[in-house]
Design a protein around this motif. Sequence first.
Motif, mmCIF file in Angstrom:
data_model
loop_
_atom_site.group_PDB
_atom_site.id
_atom_site.type_symbol
_atom_site.label_atom_id
_atom_site.label_comp_id
_atom_site.label_asym_id
_atom_site.label_seq_id
_atom_site.Cartn_x
_atom_site.Cartn_y
_atom_site.Cartn_z
ATOM 1 N N THR A 82 0.820 -1.211 0.000
ATOM 2 C CA THR A 82 0.000 0.000 0.000
ATOM 3 C C THR A 82 0.857 1.266 0.000
ATOM 4 O O THR A 82 0.352 2.347 -0.299
ATOM 5 C CB THR A 82 -0.952 0.058 1.215
ATOM 6 O OG1 THR A 82 -0.180 0.023 2.413
ATOM 7 C CG2 THR A 82 -1.950 -1.066 1.201
ATOM 8 N N LEU A 83 2.114 1.127 0.316
ATOM 9 C CA LEU A 83 2.991 2.295 0.361
ATOM 10 C C LEU A 83 3.371 2.818 -1.022
ATOM 11 O O LEU A 83 3.919 3.904 -1.142
ATOM 12 C CB LEU A 83 4.258 1.958 1.152
ATOM 13 C CG LEU A 83 4.024 1.544 2.608
ATOM 14 C CD1 LEU A 83 5.335 1.096 3.242
ATOM 15 C CD2 LEU A 83 3.394 2.674 3.400
ATOM 16 N N TRP A 156 -11.302 10.317 -8.693
ATOM 17 C CA TRP A 156 -10.545 9.325 -7.933
ATOM 18 C C TRP A 156 -9.081 9.735 -7.803
ATOM 19 O O TRP A 156 -8.483 9.592 -6.741
ATOM 20 C CB TRP A 156 -10.660 7.955 -8.602
ATOM 21 C CG TRP A 156 -9.991 6.857 -7.842
ATOM 22 C CD1 TRP A 156 -8.790 6.292 -8.124
ATOM 23 C CD2 TRP A 156 -10.466 6.213 -6.656
ATOM 24 N NE1 TRP A 156 -8.485 5.328 -7.204
ATOM 25 C CE2 TRP A 156 -9.502 5.253 -6.289
ATOM 26 C CE3 TRP A 156 -11.606 6.346 -5.873
ATOM 27 C CZ2 TRP A 156 -9.652 4.423 -5.174
ATOM 28 C CZ3 TRP A 156 -11.757 5.531 -4.759
ATOM 29 C CH2 TRP A 156 -10.791 4.589 -4.424
ATOM 30 N N SER A 157 -8.516 10.277 -8.866
ATOM 31 C CA SER A 157 -7.103 10.657 -8.828
ATOM 32 C C SER A 157 -6.856 11.870 -7.927
ATOM 33 O O SER A 157 -5.713 12.120 -7.541
ATOM 34 C CB SER A 157 -6.592 10.936 -10.238
ATOM 35 O OG SER A 157 -7.233 12.072 -10.777
ATOM 36 N N ARG A 158 -7.891 12.608 -7.594
ATOM 37 C CA ARG A 158 -7.733 13.783 -6.716
ATOM 38 C C ARG A 158 -7.778 13.441 -5.230
ATOM 39 O O ARG A 158 -7.539 14.325 -4.405
ATOM 40 C CB ARG A 158 -8.821 14.808 -7.029
ATOM 41 C CG ARG A 158 -8.603 15.493 -8.344
ATOM 42 C CD ARG A 158 -9.612 16.577 -8.555
ATOM 43 N NE ARG A 158 -9.387 17.221 -9.844
ATOM 44 C CZ ARG A 158 -10.288 17.910 -10.481
ATOM 45 N NH1 ARG A 158 -11.496 18.064 -9.969
ATOM 46 N NH2 ARG A 158 -10.012 18.462 -11.642
ATOM 47 N N LEU A 159 -8.092 12.202 -4.891
ATOM 48 C CA LEU A 159 -8.111 11.822 -3.474
ATOM 49 C C LEU A 159 -6.693 11.912 -2.905
ATOM 50 O O LEU A 159 -5.714 11.709 -3.629
ATOM 51 C CB LEU A 159 -8.675 10.405 -3.318
ATOM 52 C CG LEU A 159 -10.154 10.244 -3.657
ATOM 53 C CD1 LEU A 159 -10.566 8.792 -3.509
ATOM 54 C CD2 LEU A 159 -11.023 11.125 -2.779
ATOM 55 N N PRO A 160 -6.556 12.175 -1.607
ATOM 56 C CA PRO A 160 -5.219 12.398 -1.023
ATOM 57 C C PRO A 160 -4.462 11.094 -0.738
ATOM 58 O O PRO A 160 -4.174 10.751 0.401
ATOM 59 C CB PRO A 160 -5.545 13.150 0.274
ATOM 60 C CG PRO A 160 -6.885 12.626 0.661
ATOM 61 C CD PRO A 160 -7.623 12.417 -0.641
ATOM 62 N N PHE A 161 -4.113 10.368 -1.799
ATOM 63 C CA PHE A 161 -3.441 9.089 -1.628
ATOM 64 C C PHE A 161 -2.057 9.225 -1.009
ATOM 65 O O PHE A 161 -1.595 8.303 -0.339
ATOM 66 C CB PHE A 161 -3.357 8.344 -2.964
ATOM 67 C CG PHE A 161 -4.692 7.873 -3.445
ATOM 68 C CD1 PHE A 161 -5.412 6.932 -2.740
ATOM 69 C CD2 PHE A 161 -5.244 8.375 -4.608
ATOM 70 C CE1 PHE A 161 -6.639 6.491 -3.172
ATOM 71 C CE2 PHE A 161 -6.474 7.951 -5.054
ATOM 72 C CZ PHE A 161 -7.181 6.999 -4.334
ATOM 73 N N THR A 162 -1.381 10.339 -1.218
ATOM 74 C CA THR A 162 -0.058 10.512 -0.620
ATOM 75 C C THR A 162 -0.141 10.552 0.907
ATOM 76 O O THR A 162 0.815 10.199 1.585
ATOM 77 C CB THR A 162 0.630 11.792 -1.133
ATOM 78 O OG1 THR A 162 -0.231 12.912 -0.917
ATOM 79 C CG2 THR A 162 0.962 11.674 -2.607
ATOM 80 N N ILE A 163 -1.293 10.954 1.429
ATOM 81 C CA ILE A 163 -1.514 10.949 2.877
ATOM 82 C C ILE A 163 -2.058 9.594 3.320
ATOM 83 O O ILE A 163 -1.659 9.058 4.356
ATOM 84 C CB ILE A 163 -2.493 12.075 3.276
ATOM 85 C CG1 ILE A 163 -1.882 13.438 2.960
ATOM 86 C CG2 ILE A 163 -2.876 11.977 4.743
ATOM 87 C CD1 ILE A 163 -2.856 14.588 3.060
ATOM 88 N N LEU A 164 -2.959 9.014 2.536
ATOM 89 C CA LEU A 164 -3.611 7.757 2.905
ATOM 90 C C LEU A 164 -2.665 6.557 2.879
ATOM 91 O O LEU A 164 -2.745 5.689 3.753
ATOM 92 C CB LEU A 164 -4.793 7.479 1.981
ATOM 93 C CG LEU A 164 -6.011 8.378 2.134
ATOM 94 C CD1 LEU A 164 -7.039 8.079 1.055
ATOM 95 C CD2 LEU A 164 -6.617 8.193 3.518
ATOM 96 N N ARG A 165 -1.792 6.467 1.885
ATOM 97 C CA ARG A 165 -0.937 5.286 1.740
ATOM 98 C C ARG A 165 -0.084 5.007 2.976
ATOM 99 O O ARG A 165 -0.077 3.877 3.470
ATOM 100 C CB ARG A 165 -0.074 5.407 0.490
ATOM 101 C CG ARG A 165 -0.811 5.068 -0.783
ATOM 102 C CD ARG A 165 0.118 4.830 -1.962
ATOM 103 N NE ARG A 165 1.059 5.905 -2.197
ATOM 104 C CZ ARG A 165 0.828 6.962 -2.964
ATOM 105 N NH1 ARG A 165 -0.315 7.083 -3.602
ATOM 106 N NH2 ARG A 165 1.743 7.894 -3.119
ATOM 107 N N PRO A 166 0.636 5.980 3.534
ATOM 108 C CA PRO A 166 1.444 5.663 4.722
ATOM 109 C C PRO A 166 0.591 5.312 5.951
ATOM 110 O O PRO A 166 0.987 4.462 6.747
ATOM 111 C CB PRO A 166 2.252 6.929 4.975
ATOM 112 C CG PRO A 166 2.012 7.841 3.851
ATOM 113 C CD PRO A 166 0.905 7.321 3.034
#
Length: 187
Positions: A82-83, A156-166
């Motif tokens: 997930t990282l 979907w691409s605008r979701l904050p994945f850089t925050i969610l992944r860690p």
Amino acid sequence: MDPLIPAFIAVMLAGLTDRPPVLVALLADRFGVSRTMAGAFVAHAVGYGIAAGAGALVAPQLPADARTLLLALALMAVGGSTLFAARLRDRLDGWRLPGPIVAALGVGMLALGDRSQFLVFALSARTPAPILAATGATLAATAVAFVAATLGERGWSRLPFTILRPIIGALLLGTSAATALTALRLA
């Protein structure tokens, strides 16, 4: 252990950072939400059903501590992966099949043997009711796919994945460590 809720939570968390929702969002823009969701649901139900069946077949061959350690390994694989950002190599632009079939085949190919199916396999090996693991995982994957389809590729691409992944990675890796300590009888 009742695997419905653990499978739901783990697959929901892992699914947020996985490739199938990215593909579902893209296909929903092209074919519509209902057609894409029909195919995605079938792909997830079949995939998780196979993973749960395989887990049930392996379970009698493993001692209880080995099944718990298998679950810890699956959680570690899911948490570690997930990282990393989910990227699609193929947008399936050249496929000329109906929308539900493209969604079922595309999502099925992306999900075949992925981290969430490995997790369902491991959960199913630890329980006498593997159908509950498959059900929880299918519901979670379908819920994530529905959100992705509703938002579309751009949303979907605008979701904050850089925050969610860690955050998701830390939760799953922490759970993996606790499960491994239990399996090794260190906790």
